[in-house]
Design an enzyme around this catalytic site. Structure first.
Site, short mmCIF file in Angstrom:
data_model
loop_
_atom_site.label_atom_id
_atom_site.label_comp_id
_atom_site.label_asym_id
_atom_site.label_seq_id
_atom_site.Cartn_x
_atom_site.Cartn_y
_atom_site.Cartn_z
N TYR A 84 -2.18 -1.04 10.43
CA TYR A 84 -2.11 -1.20 8.97
C TYR A 84 -0.77 -0.70 8.44
O TYR A 84 -0.10 -1.36 7.64
CB TYR A 84 -3.27 -0.44 8.34
CG TYR A 84 -3.47 -0.66 6.87
CD1 TYR A 84 -4.24 -1.72 6.39
CD2 TYR A 84 -2.92 0.21 5.93
CE1 TYR A 84 -4.44 -1.91 5.04
CE2 TYR A 84 -3.12 0.04 4.56
CZ TYR A 84 -3.89 -1.03 4.13
OH TYR A 84 -4.09 -1.21 2.77
N SER A 96 0.86 -1.19 0.00
CA SER A 96 0.00 0.00 0.00
C SER A 96 0.90 1.24 0.00
O SER A 96 2.07 1.16 0.41
CB SER A 96 -0.84 0.00 1.29
OG SER A 96 -1.39 1.27 1.55
P1 NAD Z 1 -11.44 -6.17 -0.02
O1 NAD Z 1 -12.03 -5.99 1.33
O2 NAD Z 1 -12.26 -5.85 -1.23
O3 NAD Z 1 -10.90 -7.66 -0.17
C1 NAD Z 1 -10.19 -8.28 0.85
C2 NAD Z 1 -10.14 -9.76 0.59
O4 NAD Z 1 -9.44 -10.38 1.67
C3 NAD Z 1 -11.53 -10.41 0.54
O5 NAD Z 1 -11.54 -11.44 -0.42
C4 NAD Z 1 -11.68 -10.99 1.94
O6 NAD Z 1 -12.59 -12.09 2.01
C5 NAD Z 1 -10.25 -11.43 2.19
N1 NAD Z 1 -9.93 -11.65 3.59
C6 NAD Z 1 -10.13 -10.82 4.64
N2 NAD Z 1 -9.75 -11.41 5.77
C7 NAD Z 1 -9.30 -12.65 5.42
C8 NAD Z 1 -8.78 -13.74 6.15
N3 NAD Z 1 -8.65 -13.71 7.49
N4 NAD Z 1 -8.43 -14.85 5.48
C9 NAD Z 1 -8.57 -14.93 4.13
N5 NAD Z 1 -9.07 -13.92 3.40
C10 NAD Z 1 -9.42 -12.80 4.04
O7 NAD Z 1 -10.08 -5.33 -0.01
P2 NAD Z 1 -9.16 -4.71 -1.16
O8 NAD Z 1 -9.33 -3.23 -1.11
O9 NAD Z 1 -9.32 -5.41 -2.45
O10 NAD Z 1 -7.73 -4.99 -0.52
C11 NAD Z 1 -6.89 -6.03 -0.98
C12 NAD Z 1 -5.47 -5.71 -0.56
O11 NAD Z 1 -5.06 -4.50 -1.17
C13 NAD Z 1 -5.28 -5.55 0.95
O12 NAD Z 1 -4.09 -6.12 1.36
C14 NAD Z 1 -5.23 -4.03 1.10
O13 NAD Z 1 -4.50 -3.64 2.24
C15 NAD Z 1 -4.54 -3.65 -0.19
N6 NAD Z 1 -4.74 -2.25 -0.57
C16 NAD Z 1 -5.99 -1.78 -0.82
C17 NAD Z 1 -6.14 -0.46 -1.17
C18 NAD Z 1 -7.47 0.13 -1.48
O14 NAD Z 1 -7.56 1.35 -1.57
N7 NAD Z 1 -8.51 -0.66 -1.66
C19 NAD Z 1 -5.02 0.38 -1.27
C20 NAD Z 1 -3.77 -0.14 -1.00
C21 NAD Z 1 -3.64 -1.46 -0.65
#
Ligand code: NAD
Length: 260
Positions: free
Chosen positions: A155, A142
């Site tokens: 985080y 991130s």
């Molecule tokens: P999201 O909430 O849409 O998806 C998260 C996924 O992780 C889901 O499939 C959920 O079921 C799964 N998950 C959660 N807890 C879990 C567990 N204990 N075991 C197995 N699976 C689990 O989130 P996203 O925004 O797509 O984020 C995905 C990644 O990208 C994360 O690591 C997040 O930190 C990173 N990220 C997101 C953003 C953003 O703005 N959305 C920015 C930077 C980084």
């Protein structure tokens, strides 16, 4: 491009992980999807990705907080696909709170899911990748792996740690055709981001609209959310031969956020 290769994408029932799993299936890789959600919807996704890949798509409900379940997911992938060539550590959760009130169980969960789960997937897959002479480990970090924002102590700590692990493992397998990189998106509009808007509004005492415009996109000079496809495109490139020499990198896709 990836016919004959097999991938695991943690947290791929939603958001960025789902987008990367779809990209990998589109490149003809076998894919193990993982994460939580409605079972019928997940089965639908599994069938769609199997058809898209022309190979196979499996689903594991392994909880990334549970090391034994992570190991079982990897054993199942290795058994059914024959190998695990690509690991995308993407599962992640968020919790927003001043540190004095930060619940200890939320701290532990964020560190376990966002950082330690990658330690477990890597330690169980790296030897086989090294032996085969090819592998790709992609850790979804991130912008918060590079800079902090208030109220996100767990985080930010987990994402900084994940990038430290990325660099270390990259050095440990650099001579074996295995690359290890992090991708660091800015704000991508996914359920994870949508869900933190009300909490951030409450913590800061501002409206949800102000959270989007003045907190989230205030950091992103482009004033646009990053798209899931843009993140998947970078993951695709990291899987290609053009990226053979990119390892230990932390690639920002943040609309200029960390340039400021
Ligand atoms: P999201 O909430 O849409 O998806 C998260 C996924 O992780 C889901 O499939 C959920 O079921 C799964 N998950 C959660 N807890 C879990 C567990 N204990 N075991 C197995 N699976 C689990 O989130 P996203 O925004 O797509 O984020 C995905 C990644 O990208 C994360 O690591 C997040 O930190 C990173 N990220 C997101 C953003 C953003 O703005 N959305 C920015 C930077 C980084």
């Amino acid at each position: 491009m990836l016919k004959g290769k097999s991938a695991i994408v943690t947290g791929s029932t939603s958001g960025i992980g789902r987008g990367i799993a779809t990209m990998l299936a589109g490149e003809s890789a076998n894919v193990m999807i993982n994460g939580f959600g409605d079972r019928d919807e997940i089965e639908q996704l599994r069938l769609e990705l199997a058809e898209l890949s022309g190979g196979s798509c499996l689903y594991s409900d392994a909880d990334m907080m549970q090391p034994d379940q992570i190991e079982a997911m990897i054993c199942e992938s290795t058994e059914k696909f024959g190998a695990v060539d690509i690991v995308v550590n993407n599962a992640g959760i968020q919790f927003v709170s001043p540190i004095e009130e930060f619940p200890a169980d939320k701290w532990d969960a964020i560190i376990a899911i966002n950082m330690t789960s990658a330690f477990h997937t890597i330690r169980h897959t790296l030897s086989a990748m090294k032996n085969s002479g090819w592998g790709r480990i992609i850790n979804i970090a991130s912008a918060h792996s590079l800079v902090a924002s208030p109220y996100k102590s767990a985080y930010v700590a987990a994402k900084h740690g994940l990038v430290g692990m990325t660099k270390t493992v990259a050095l440990e397998c650099a001579e074996y055709g295995v690359t290890v990189n992090a991708i660091s998106p800015g704000y991508v509009m996914t359920p994870l981001v949508a869900n933190q808007i009300p909490a951030t509004a409450k913590t800061r005492g501002i409206s949800e609209e102000n959270v989007i415009n003045d907190v989230m996109l205030a950091n992103q000079p482009t004033k646009k959310f990053v798209s899931i496809e843009e993140v998947a495109d970078v993951a695709r490139f990291l899987c290609s031969s053009g990226a053979n020499s990119i390892t230990g990198a932390n690639i920002s896709i943040d609309g200029g956020w960390t340039a400021a």
